[in-house]
Design an enzyme around this catalytic site. Sequence first.
Site, mmCIF file in Angstrom:
data_model
loop_
_atom_site.group_PDB
_atom_site.id
_atom_site.type_symbol
_atom_site.label_atom_id
_atom_site.label_comp_id
_atom_site.label_asym_id
_atom_site.label_seq_id
_atom_site.Cartn_x
_atom_site.Cartn_y
_atom_site.Cartn_z
ATOM 1 N N LYS A 26 -21.523 17.974 46.679
ATOM 2 C CA LYS A 26 -22.641 17.223 47.263
ATOM 3 C C LYS A 26 -23.687 16.906 46.206
ATOM 4 O O LYS A 26 -24.239 15.808 46.173
ATOM 5 C CB LYS A 26 -23.274 18.026 48.409
ATOM 6 C CG LYS A 26 -22.368 18.298 49.592
ATOM 7 C CD LYS A 26 -23.145 18.852 50.766
ATOM 8 C CE LYS A 26 -23.977 20.085 50.429
ATOM 9 N NZ LYS A 26 -23.195 21.215 49.872
ATOM 10 N N LYS A 34 -34.191 18.267 48.595
ATOM 11 C CA LYS A 34 -33.372 19.408 49.015
ATOM 12 C C LYS A 34 -34.233 20.212 49.986
ATOM 13 O O LYS A 34 -35.128 20.962 49.571
ATOM 14 C CB LYS A 34 -32.980 20.266 47.803
ATOM 15 C CG LYS A 34 -32.070 21.436 48.115
ATOM 16 C CD LYS A 34 -30.618 21.025 48.158
ATOM 17 C CE LYS A 34 -29.708 22.248 48.313
ATOM 18 N NZ LYS A 34 -28.289 21.857 48.350
ATOM 19 N N THR A 83 -30.359 27.623 48.871
ATOM 20 C CA THR A 83 -30.000 29.015 49.109
ATOM 21 C C THR A 83 -29.105 29.518 47.979
ATOM 22 O O THR A 83 -28.472 28.744 47.264
ATOM 23 C CB THR A 83 -29.270 29.191 50.452
ATOM 24 O OG1 THR A 83 -28.019 28.480 50.415
ATOM 25 C CG2 THR A 83 -30.103 28.663 51.616
ATOM 26 N N ASP A 93 -32.146 20.753 39.790
ATOM 27 C CA ASP A 93 -32.162 20.751 38.325
ATOM 28 C C ASP A 93 -30.931 20.034 37.785
ATOM 29 O O ASP A 93 -30.992 19.362 36.750
ATOM 30 C CB ASP A 93 -32.220 22.183 37.800
ATOM 31 C CG ASP A 93 -33.533 22.859 38.142
ATOM 32 O OD1 ASP A 93 -34.576 22.414 37.615
ATOM 33 O OD2 ASP A 93 -33.528 23.804 38.939
ATOM 34 N N GLU A 135 -30.129 16.041 50.192
ATOM 35 C CA GLU A 135 -28.923 16.857 50.048
ATOM 36 C C GLU A 135 -29.041 18.087 50.934
ATOM 37 O O GLU A 135 -29.983 18.879 50.807
ATOM 38 C CB GLU A 135 -28.709 17.301 48.603
ATOM 39 C CG GLU A 135 -27.408 18.061 48.449
ATOM 40 C CD GLU A 135 -27.280 18.813 47.133
ATOM 41 O OE1 GLU A 135 -26.364 19.653 47.034
ATOM 42 O OE2 GLU A 135 -28.083 18.566 46.222
ATOM 43 N N GLY A 136 -28.081 18.247 51.827
ATOM 44 C CA GLY A 136 -28.093 19.394 52.706
ATOM 45 C C GLY A 136 -27.595 20.655 52.026
ATOM 46 O O GLY A 136 -27.179 20.659 50.864
ATOM 47 N N ALA A 137 -27.662 21.746 52.770
ATOM 48 C CA ALA A 137 -27.109 23.026 52.321
ATOM 49 C C ALA A 137 -25.947 23.352 53.246
ATOM 50 O O ALA A 137 -26.139 23.542 54.443
ATOM 51 C CB ALA A 137 -28.169 24.128 52.372
ATOM 52 N N PRO A 154 -14.980 12.082 39.411
ATOM 53 C CA PRO A 154 -13.999 12.876 38.665
ATOM 54 C C PRO A 154 -14.372 14.351 38.641
ATOM 55 O O PRO A 154 -15.553 14.706 38.534
ATOM 56 C CB PRO A 154 -14.044 12.268 37.263
ATOM 57 C CG PRO A 154 -15.420 11.684 37.151
ATOM 58 C CD PRO A 154 -15.744 11.183 38.528
ATOM 59 N N ALA A 155 -13.375 15.214 38.744
ATOM 60 C CA ALA A 155 -13.613 16.647 38.606
ATOM 61 C C ALA A 155 -14.225 16.918 37.241
ATOM 62 O O ALA A 155 -13.864 16.300 36.237
ATOM 63 C CB ALA A 155 -12.298 17.405 38.764
#
Length: 234
Positions: free
Chosen positions: A3, A25, A29, A40, A97-99, A188-189
């Site tokens: 994410k 955000k 957590t 960051d 961006e969720g958690a 891409p990974a």
Amino acid sequence: MGKTIVAAAVAAVAATRGTSVAVVKPAQTGVRDGEPGDLDVVRHLAGLDDVHEFARFPDPLSPAAAARRADVPPVRLPEVAERVRALADDRRLVLIEGAGGLLVRYDDEGNTIADLARWLGAAAVVVARADLGTLNHTALTLEAMAHRGVQLAGVVVGAWPDDPDLAMRSNIRDLETIAARPLAGAMPAGAGALDPAEFLLAAHRGLAPSFGGGFDAAAFRDRFGLDSAADDKE
């Protein structure tokens, strides 16, 4: 991390097109004060300073559970919605961006990112895994979104490897079937390890034109997907 990488990619591409963008955000957590968090990563990869973290909890739990364990008040998503609206007054794009997933709880009232999206009238980008198990997870997420009236902005594969296995290749067509639309991207990974300039190139290649990139879902499917003839032989 998927994410976060996708959020950074969308932010990076938007910023290069002259779009004023902030990334939010609501709750971080699993990270202690003073340690680097997801924003960051976004700041580094996207070259973006307009980032906003509203709460942080050290335990790697849902925001609601982490707040209980820390014995502090939980994140109040109605208040987050107001802060996001204020940011949107002078930014063209605010990314949240969720958690965890769509229905992870942020407080003891059961409020979730799905509720936040609905209150804001925001479309959601679903970041999917590439590997086995992603079809059920993605289908349940999309069904929950539809049930709650949350619009889909697109499904993006968060980390696509150089050498995808059989399940990953097969999942391309099924993910598109589940979403009833072509993939909106595939990052891409290992993209998180790139320097910002390389990451921007990867973001352009990995995101669809709807996000400002050049990802071609049909070409991706032709390159990596399993066609019917290949399926018949296996």
